[in-house]
Motif scaffolding. Structure first.
Motif, mmCIF file in Angstrom:
data_model
loop_
_atom_site.group_PDB
_atom_site.id
_atom_site.type_symbol
_atom_site.label_atom_id
_atom_site.label_comp_id
_atom_site.label_asym_id
_atom_site.label_seq_id
_atom_site.Cartn_x
_atom_site.Cartn_y
_atom_site.Cartn_z
ATOM 1 N N ASP A 81 0.854 -1.176 0.000
ATOM 2 C CA ASP A 81 0.000 0.000 0.000
ATOM 3 C C ASP A 81 0.896 1.234 0.000
ATOM 4 O O ASP A 81 1.614 1.485 0.968
ATOM 5 C CB ASP A 81 -0.887 -0.016 1.245
ATOM 6 C CG ASP A 81 -1.770 1.218 1.375
ATOM 7 O OD1 ASP A 81 -1.729 2.062 0.463
ATOM 8 O OD2 ASP A 81 -2.476 1.330 2.379
ATOM 9 N N PRO A 82 0.858 2.024 -1.082
ATOM 10 C CA PRO A 82 1.792 3.155 -1.200
ATOM 11 C C PRO A 82 1.391 4.390 -0.398
ATOM 12 O O PRO A 82 2.141 5.364 -0.365
ATOM 13 C CB PRO A 82 1.767 3.461 -2.694
ATOM 14 C CG PRO A 82 0.380 3.089 -3.103
ATOM 15 C CD PRO A 82 0.015 1.882 -2.275
ATOM 16 N N ASN A 83 0.237 4.337 0.241
ATOM 17 C CA ASN A 83 -0.233 5.502 0.982
ATOM 18 C C ASN A 83 -0.225 5.316 2.498
ATOM 19 O O ASN A 83 0.016 6.272 3.227
ATOM 20 C CB ASN A 83 -1.638 5.870 0.512
ATOM 21 C CG ASN A 83 -1.687 6.194 -0.970
ATOM 22 O OD1 ASN A 83 -0.982 7.074 -1.444
ATOM 23 N ND2 ASN A 83 -2.485 5.444 -1.713
ATOM 24 N N HIS A 84 -0.484 4.088 2.956
ATOM 25 C CA HIS A 84 -0.612 3.871 4.392
ATOM 26 C C HIS A 84 0.174 2.657 4.895
ATOM 27 O O HIS A 84 0.191 2.414 6.106
ATOM 28 C CB HIS A 84 -2.087 3.710 4.768
ATOM 29 C CG HIS A 84 -2.951 4.840 4.297
ATOM 30 N ND1 HIS A 84 -2.867 6.116 4.816
ATOM 31 C CD2 HIS A 84 -3.900 4.889 3.330
ATOM 32 C CE1 HIS A 84 -3.738 6.901 4.205
ATOM 33 N NE2 HIS A 84 -4.373 6.191 3.289
ATOM 34 N N GLY A 85 0.780 1.896 4.004
ATOM 35 C CA GLY A 85 1.479 0.690 4.415
ATOM 36 C C GLY A 85 2.843 0.979 5.026
ATOM 37 O O GLY A 85 3.319 2.122 5.017
ATOM 38 N N PRO A 86 3.501 -0.043 5.542
ATOM 39 C CA PRO A 86 4.803 0.141 6.189
ATOM 40 C C PRO A 86 5.892 0.634 5.261
ATOM 41 O O PRO A 86 6.888 1.195 5.713
ATOM 42 C CB PRO A 86 5.126 -1.251 6.741
ATOM 43 C CG PRO A 86 4.287 -2.194 5.947
ATOM 44 C CD PRO A 86 3.037 -1.446 5.610
ATOM 45 N N HIS A 87 5.734 0.434 3.947
ATOM 46 C CA HIS A 87 6.722 0.910 2.978
ATOM 47 C C HIS A 87 6.236 2.138 2.215
ATOM 48 O O HIS A 87 6.833 2.512 1.197
ATOM 49 C CB HIS A 87 7.083 -0.198 1.993
ATOM 50 C CG HIS A 87 7.838 -1.331 2.617
ATOM 51 N ND1 HIS A 87 8.989 -1.145 3.355
ATOM 52 C CD2 HIS A 87 7.601 -2.678 2.603
ATOM 53 C CE1 HIS A 87 9.432 -2.330 3.772
ATOM 54 N NE2 HIS A 87 8.612 -3.255 3.329
ATOM 55 N N ALA A 88 5.177 2.777 2.696
ATOM 56 C CA ALA A 88 4.618 3.923 1.980
ATOM 57 C C ALA A 88 5.633 5.054 1.843
ATOM 58 O O ALA A 88 5.728 5.697 0.789
ATOM 59 C CB ALA A 88 3.356 4.419 2.688
ATOM 60 N N LYS A 89 6.408 5.313 2.892
ATOM 61 C CA LYS A 89 7.390 6.394 2.833
ATOM 62 C C LYS A 89 8.498 6.088 1.832
ATOM 63 O O LYS A 89 8.992 6.992 1.151
ATOM 64 C CB LYS A 89 7.978 6.648 4.220
ATOM 65 C CG LYS A 89 7.009 7.309 5.193
ATOM 66 C CD LYS A 89 7.687 7.640 6.517
ATOM 67 C CE LYS A 89 6.728 8.350 7.457
ATOM 68 N NZ LYS A 89 7.362 8.673 8.759
ATOM 69 N N VAL A 90 8.886 4.823 1.738
ATOM 70 C CA VAL A 90 9.906 4.440 0.769
ATOM 71 C C VAL A 90 9.414 4.720 -0.647
ATOM 72 O O VAL A 90 10.130 5.296 -1.479
ATOM 73 C CB VAL A 90 10.268 2.948 0.921
ATOM 74 C CG1 VAL A 90 11.279 2.527 -0.143
ATOM 75 C CG2 VAL A 90 10.810 2.662 2.317
ATOM 76 N N ILE A 91 8.185 4.316 -0.919
ATOM 77 C CA ILE A 91 7.605 4.518 -2.243
ATOM 78 C C ILE A 91 7.491 6.007 -2.553
ATOM 79 O O ILE A 91 7.871 6.470 -3.639
ATOM 80 C CB ILE A 91 6.238 3.825 -2.332
ATOM 81 C CG1 ILE A 91 6.410 2.300 -2.208
ATOM 82 C CG2 ILE A 91 5.527 4.180 -3.646
ATOM 83 C CD1 ILE A 91 5.107 1.544 -2.022
#
Length: 330
Positions: A81-91
């Motif tokens: 999830d590019p908005n709220h997931g754990p890797h959103a900031k990376v994306i």
């Protein structure tokens, strides 16, 4: 644990559906190899840990916006999830970096059409999924640059810069895939641009189905995988040329590119996935075993092109198993 993205090619829209890492939406007849999730998540963990504050990576090629684009796609292809997931900031940091490298004057991203093509593809795959209003205009400008560069090219294709008058199959294939990705995302991409690009690629295909670099001679498996991928994504799979090229790839299932190993993995997986289910299943099993034996303890893959490129390309060669992006759907 985190949402996964299901992307519809027919509507070119993005639907977010919650699921755990162990509960991916999979077809019963398409089971994902049990070791794949571990392999993939270790690779993503490496990329997440080693991203710079600016959104790039600090290895030999990690500052290239095209490589950053491949890293972003590797996360999206896993359904992050590019908005709220754990890797959103990376994306988001990766996308911000790509946008920072785009010239306001003409939409050119980076300093080569390789970079521009892969960065454009990343924007196309992120468009509609990432909550960022800057993506749409940047993607439109990036696509326009590809089309304008083609219009000035005597071959109707592309090479190293937007001003290039000659062409080759690696750069041209990269631009074609970017255009097809943008079209999947809903942007207006003229059919004539795809047709002209594919026509150039066809002129570089030999009688045995192998694609050469700038002509029909000197065919190589990596170049042929690029050509087959372009034809498959363009839904041009019925011609004799496509069948000959697929046969060429079947004859090179054990090939390893000594100079660009992960570039070959990236395209070979896509080509076979879209072209021949049985061949892809065989390749996928071999590729998974191969990549699992050379993945480092930190989750990266070694090689001369830098860990960010090697790792993202390796992951994307495996991402067909997930089928979360339009480019990875049949």
């Amino acid at each position: 644990m985190l949402p996964r993205l299901l992307l519809s090619t027919a509507l070119a829209c993005f639907l977010v559906a919650p699921a755990s890492a162990q509960d991916l939406r999979r077809r019963p007849d398409d089971p994902i190899p049990p070791q794949l999730d571990t392999l993939y998540e270790r690779g993503l963990a490496y990329l997440a840990k080693n991203q710079t504050d600016a959104g790039a990576w600090s290895d030999s090629m990690g500052g290239e916006p095209g490589v950053v684009g491949l890293c972003v796609i590797a996360f999206l292809a896993h359904g992050e999830d590019p908005n709220h997931g754990p890797h959103a900031k990376v994306i988001q940091k990766g996308i911000d970096y790509i946008l920072s490298q785009q010239r306001e004057s003409n939409g050119y991203i980076g300093s080569s059409m390789y970079n521009h093509g892969f960065a454009t593809l990343a924007l196309a795959e992120a468009y509609g999924a990432v909550d960022d209003p800057k993506i749409a205009p940047a993607l439109k400008k990036a696509v326009d640059l590809i089309l304008n560069a083609q219009s000035r090219n005597a071959s109707g294709a592309w090479r190293y810069t937007p001003e290039s008058r000659d062409a080759d199959t690696t750069v041209s294939g990269c631009q074609l895939v970017a255009l097809l990705g943008a079209r999947n995302a809903g942007l207006a991409v003229p059919d004539e641009a795809i047709r002209k690009g594919l026509a150039y690629m066809a002129r570089c295909r030999g009688g045995d189905g192998g694609y050469g670099y700038t002509s029909a001679s000197g065919g190589k498996p990596t170049l042929t995988a690029i050509g087959v991928t372009c034809l498959a994504l363009a839904k041009e799979k019925e011609g004799k040329g496509f069948k000959n090229s697929l046969g060429y790839l079947r004859d090179h299932m054990n090939y390893r590119d000594r100079h660009y190993p992960f570039y070959f993995e990236y395209y070979m997986s896509q080509a076979l996935f879209h072209a021949d289910e049985a061949a892809w299943n065989e390749w996928n099993d071999k590729n998974l075993r191969y990549l699992s034996t050379i993945q480092r303890a930190d989750g990266s893959w070694p090689g001369p092109k830098g860990e960010a490129f090697n790792t993202s390309a390796s992951l994307l060669s495996l991402a067909l198993n997930y089928r979360f992006l339009p480019i990875y759907e049949k």
